[in-house]
Design an enzyme around this catalytic site. Sequence first.
Site, short mmCIF file in Angstrom:
data_model
loop_
_atom_site.label_atom_id
_atom_site.label_comp_id
_atom_site.label_asym_id
_atom_site.label_seq_id
_atom_site.Cartn_x
_atom_site.Cartn_y
_atom_site.Cartn_z
N PRO A 107 0.81 -1.14 -0.11
CA PRO A 107 -0.01 0.01 -0.06
C PRO A 107 0.95 1.22 0.01
O PRO A 107 2.14 1.20 0.44
CB PRO A 107 -0.77 0.00 1.48
N TYR A 108 0.31 2.34 -0.46
CA TYR A 108 1.05 3.67 -0.55
C TYR A 108 1.84 4.00 0.51
O TYR A 108 3.01 4.16 0.48
CB TYR A 108 -0.09 4.84 -0.95
#
Lengths: 146, 94
Positions: A107-108
């Site tokens: 995830p980011y």
Amino acid sequence: MATRATSSSSTYAALMECVRSHAPASHAVANLPLTISQTRAEALLHVVHDVGGQPDGPIDKTLHKPAHWEKSTHCTAECLAWRGHWVSEERRRRENDLGETLYFGTPYYARWLLAATKMLLDKGLVTPDELLAKMEEIRAREEIAA
Amino acid sequence: MSRFKIGDRVTVRDIPPLFHTRTQGYTRGRTGTVVALRPEWVIPEDEAWGRYEGRREPFYIVRFNQRDLWPDYGGAALDTLETEFSERWLEPAS
């Protein structure tokens, strides 16, 4: 909090299955002795975050409500910059350095977190021992809370 | 002192990216128009490697026609894209 995935051979096998699923679905097999064409060398030097023009799926336009850990990660990154340990451009370079599998597979804000962790280790601001001890401390605390 | 001014036609240099870049691959070798000047700042190539007090250069916003960037662009001929470059990435369009 789940127990660690390496705690038994069956969970270790499941972990390895998951690790294998991170690998690209199709990849060129390199021969030994290792030689590559100029075209492939240039493709390998292509920077992972430069995705313009690559095919991708539909964009999720729903508004994301940041989770607590995501806010903490952002704050940590800003504080590290405030204290002169890095700047956002160095963070982006370090995200690229994670490599394609981790870059596209996390995830980011997990990318931010991994980049920050490696920066702290690279610069000797924390030691692996300190980091592992802290991770164990938090794991134990979360298990008691659960 | 800025080398380019608003309205100048500029071509993006095609330098290999080494592990990090802020110059998108699809702009390399393409020609656009300077539409805004940005203040001097440390170039990304230095900041990325921990040289926080590195070389400073003017930055420029360059506007491209989408059809000049993407050979199979299917949108309107008027469509444009703007992005930013430090001075070292630009040369006068020939």
